[in-house]
Write a protein that holds these residues in place. Structure first.
Motif, PDB file in Angstrom:
ATOM      1  N   UNK A 215     -13.306  13.711  15.356  1.00 54.86           N
ATOM      2  CA  UNK A 215     -13.535  14.148  16.736  1.00 54.86           C
ATOM      3  C   UNK A 215     -14.860  14.885  16.877  1.00 54.86           C
ATOM      4  N   UNK A 216     -15.683  14.896  15.816  1.00 57.29           N
ATOM      5  CA  UNK A 216     -16.970  15.580  15.877  1.00 57.29           C
ATOM      6  C   UNK A 216     -18.020  14.783  15.102  1.00 57.29           C
TER       7      UNK A 216
ATOM      8  N   UNK B  47       0.815  -1.222   0.000  1.00 62.39           N
ATOM      9  CA  UNK B  47       0.000   0.000   0.000  1.00 62.39           C
ATOM     10  C   UNK B  47       0.847   1.269   0.000  1.00 62.39           C
ATOM     11  N   UNK B  48       0.357   2.241  -0.778  1.00 64.13           N
ATOM     12  CA  UNK B  48       0.875   3.611  -0.720  1.00 64.13           C
ATOM     13  C   UNK B  48      -0.201   4.439  -0.027  1.00 64.13           C
ATOM     14  N   UNK B  49       0.159   5.046   1.093  1.00 60.70           N
ATOM     15  CA  UNK B  49      -0.819   5.668   1.989  1.00 60.70           C
ATOM     16  C   UNK B  49      -0.644   7.182   2.003  1.00 60.70           C
ATOM     17  N   UNK B  50      -1.755   7.902   1.933  1.00 59.92           N
ATOM     18  CA  UNK B  50      -1.768   9.346   2.155  1.00 59.92           C
ATOM     19  C   UNK B  50      -2.344   9.609   3.537  1.00 59.92           C
ATOM     20  N   UNK B  51      -1.575  10.276   4.379  1.00 56.89           N
ATOM     21  CA  UNK B  51      -2.065  10.724   5.687  1.00 56.89           C
ATOM     22  C   UNK B  51      -2.324  12.221   5.589  1.00 56.89           C
ATOM     23  N   UNK B  52      -3.573  12.579   5.333  1.00 55.67           N
ATOM     24  CA  UNK B  52      -3.943  13.985   5.267  1.00 55.67           C
ATOM     25  C   UNK B  52      -4.126  14.509   6.698  1.00 55.67           C
ATOM     26  N   UNK B  53      -3.851  15.782   6.897  1.00 58.81           N
ATOM     27  CA  UNK B  53      -3.907  16.377   8.249  1.00 58.81           C
ATOM     28  C   UNK B  53      -2.968  15.606   9.176  1.00 58.81           C
ATOM     29  N   UNK B  54      -1.721  15.435   8.748  1.00 62.72           N
ATOM     30  CA  UNK B  54      -0.814  14.488   9.410  1.00 62.72           C
ATOM     31  C   UNK B  54      -0.207  15.002  10.710  1.00 62.72           C
ATOM     32  N   UNK B  55      -0.347  16.292  11.015  1.00 66.65           N
ATOM     33  CA  UNK B  55       0.163  16.809  12.284  1.00 66.65           C
ATOM     34  C   UNK B  55       1.638  16.524  12.472  1.00 66.65           C
ATOM     35  N   UNK B  56       1.997  16.008  13.644  1.00 67.54           N
ATOM     36  CA  UNK B  56       3.405  15.706  13.934  1.00 67.54           C
ATOM     37  C   UNK B  56       3.806  14.318  13.459  1.00 67.54           C
TER      38      UNK B  56
ATOM     39  N   UNK C 205     -19.924  14.745   6.275  1.00 65.09           N
ATOM     40  CA  UNK C 205     -18.944  14.315   5.271  1.00 65.09           C
ATOM     41  C   UNK C 205     -19.259  12.924   4.732  1.00 65.09           C
ATOM     42  N   UNK C 206     -19.702  12.023   5.608  1.00 71.32           N
ATOM     43  CA  UNK C 206     -20.027  10.667   5.160  1.00 71.32           C
ATOM     44  C   UNK C 206     -21.216  10.665   4.207  1.00 71.32           C
TER      45      UNK C 206
ATOM     46  N   UNK D  61      -7.711  12.704   9.417  1.00 68.34           N
ATOM     47  CA  UNK D  61      -7.957  12.981  10.837  1.00 68.34           C
ATOM     48  C   UNK D  61      -8.073  14.491  10.998  1.00 68.34           C
ATOM     49  N   UNK D  62      -9.173  15.074  10.495  1.00 64.61           N
ATOM     50  CA  UNK D  62      -9.295  16.531  10.442  1.00 64.61           C
ATOM     51  C   UNK D  62      -9.678  17.131  11.795  1.00 64.61           C
ATOM     52  N   UNK D  63      -9.583  18.460  11.921  1.00 67.96           N
ATOM     53  CA  UNK D  63     -10.096  19.137  13.116  1.00 67.96           C
ATOM     54  C   UNK D  63     -11.622  19.047  13.167  1.00 67.96           C
ATOM     55  N   UNK D  64     -12.228  19.652  14.184  1.00 69.26           N
ATOM     56  CA  UNK D  64     -13.673  19.510  14.408  1.00 69.26           C
ATOM     57  C   UNK D  64     -14.516  19.966  13.218  1.00 69.26           C
ATOM     58  N   UNK D  65     -13.997  20.896  12.445  1.00 64.17           N
ATOM     59  CA  UNK D  65     -14.780  21.402  11.310  1.00 64.17           C
ATOM     60  C   UNK D  65     -14.896  20.393  10.180  1.00 64.17           C
ATOM     61  N   UNK D  66     -14.161  19.289  10.249  1.00 61.82           N
ATOM     62  CA  UNK D  66     -14.272  18.233   9.255  1.00 61.82           C
ATOM     63  C   UNK D  66     -13.507  18.519   7.984  1.00 61.82           C
ATOM     64  N   UNK D  67     -13.847  17.789   6.925  1.00 57.16           N
ATOM     65  CA  UNK D  67     -13.153  17.897   5.644  1.00 57.16           C
ATOM     66  C   UNK D  67     -13.694  19.072   4.838  1.00 57.16           C
TER      67      UNK D  67
END
Length: 450
Positions: free
Chosen positions: A407-408, A306-315, A415-416, A380-386
């Motif tokens: 987290x919200x 697998x080639x994985x994209x981690x969006x909103x990757x933080x630290x 979004x789903x 793994x976005x902030x509370x406002x979502x994607x």
């Protein structure tokens, strides 16, 4: 017509999204702090708005069997601690139903969530805290948290959520502020020197970072302050002065100066080492973060192909854990300092099959999809979502798997609803990352429709 100071007998029917008790008078919503579902109370209306009112409990006429005595009595009045008086098993049960209801009402999705991972200990779990200071007329310094919907500080020797080592360190900081006669900041007059203190504790390594947030850069005797603090609190490995001279509710200013140590602390997570700066994002509940990431990556089913994209990757927490299973991982994060931290963490752990980019996740995916054949996308976005842009890009590029960590529940459901045009929901689990509060994390695995 409901008016301020009206008196009513009401029954708790539900909770708001922030965990405040909800009752109704003639179908008009009343928000009442410290009211549990099923309880009856005499209340006084304190404020009336267009679509709701707020009320204050005068007395209970019927208490719930689910009510418990709070670990620390003051917590029933605090912002963000709405479930401190509710039996923990009932809190967990409510959170699961809250997610299911959001999916059904907002997303039009009926899905039975089989599992919510409760915390083994719902107290003293926070590895990061920020507390304001106050000063009594006798000169004594105190710290605490804000009363619900006010800027009034409720003085507390320790809180029920923060790591107990944090409370020990802050108690010594209060003594030293008195010793060196520092002036406490007043937000109304914009005077005083010391605004707040932020403390981070590494759960496993027990290193402590202290960030003293000041209005002015020039503060006398800071060297002596640091020396005294480290002497009585040897777990303190770094002390930072953060200067915030603005009239603002924003906690941290842009300028920082390391007063002691290296300006970072170290933590471990699933046998990986992470270096954390004052502005690094790191989940506040280390033990539950391990549960969250283990479950998310298991559900994602990542393999060496697998080639994985981690969006909103933080630290880089999820990215580095995923890199142990994947062929390659790309992390995208808009915050420059977080990208730097992620690169340092990859180097410290000798992980070479991961790259981090400072970019908007949607723009990156649109631009780079031809260069990377992503088979799994983790968000793994902030509370406002994607963002709409990111969702639209996903629906155009159609990666085979999406792992959504939310987290919200409301923005997750929103979004789903869009993503399920092209994807099937394969699995949903919840993790109680924030016990005694109204918040909960949800993991959703999505598979591209055939």
């Amino acid at each position: 017509m409901i008016k301020e100071n009206d008196i009513f007998i009401v029954t708790g029917a539900d909770y708001t999204s922030e965990g405040i008790g909800l009752a109704k008078v003639n179908d008009f919503p009343i928000f009442i702090n410290n009211l549990i579902i099923g309880e009856e109370a005499e209340i006084k209306i304190t404020k009336v708005m267009r679509n709701f009112a707020t009320g204050k409990i005068i007395r209970f006429t019927k208490k719930s069997s689910d009510r418990i005595t709070p670990l620390i009595s003051e917590t029933i009045h605090l912002a963000g601690c709405q479930f401190t008086q509710l039996d923990y098993a009932k809190e967990v049960e409510y959170k699961l139903s809250k997610v299911e209801r959001a999916l059904r009402v907002i997303g039009g999705i009926s899905f039975k969530i089989e599992k919510i991972h409760a915390a083994k200990n719902p107290y003293f779990y926070r590895n990061k805290t920020v507390l304001p200071f106050g000063k009594r007329k006798n000169g004594k310094i105190y710290t605490g948290l804000f009363r619900h919907n006010t800027h009034e500080i409720i003085a507390m020797e320790k809180t029920h959520l923060d790591d107990e080592l944090t409370s020990t360190v802050i108690a010594e900081i209060r003594k030293l502020i008195e010793k060196y006669n520092y002036e406490i900041y007043d937000e109304i007059s914009h005077t005083g020197q010391i605004r707040k203190v932020m403390v981070r504790v590494s759960y496993y390594l027990r290193e402590v970072m202290v960030v003293l947030i000041t209005k002015d850069e020039q503060i006398s005797n800071l060297d002596a302050f640091c020396r005294d603090l480290v002497m009585v609190c040897p777990n303190v490995t770094t002390i930072i002065q953060n200067v915030n001279s603005e009239r603002t509710n924003v906690i941290l200013g842009k300028k920082e100066k390391v007063l002691y140590g290296h300006g970072v602390i170290n933590e471990e997570l699933h046998d990986l080492k992470f270096t954390l700066s004052s502005k690094s994002f790191f989940q506040v509940n280390t033990l539950q973060a391990e549960v969250l990431y283990e479950r998310a990556l298991t559900i994602a089913g990542i393999t060496k192909n697998d080639v994985v994209l981690d969006a909103y990757s933080g630290t880089g927490t999820i990215a580095l854990l995923a890199a142990q299973k994947a062929k390659q991982v790309i992390g995208v994060e808009i915050v420059k300092d977080a990208v730097k931290d992620a690169e340092v963490n990859a180097k410290h752990n000798n992980i070479t099959n991961v790259k981090f980019f400072k970019d908007d996740a949607g723009a990156f995916l649109t631009r780079e999809i031809k260069n990377y054949n992503f088979s799994v996308v983790i968000v793994d976005p902030p509370r406002k979502g994607l963002s709409d842009e990111f969702i639209n890009t996903l629906l155009k590029t159609l990666p085979p798997k999406i792992m959504y960590v939310s987290c919200d529940p409301a923005t997750l459901a929103r979004d789903l609803k869009k993503l399920t045009r092209k994807y099937n929901i394969e699995h949903i689990e919840c993790v109680d990352m924030f016990p005694r509060t109204a918040h909960v994390e949800t993991i959703v695995g999505l598979i591209l429709k055939k």
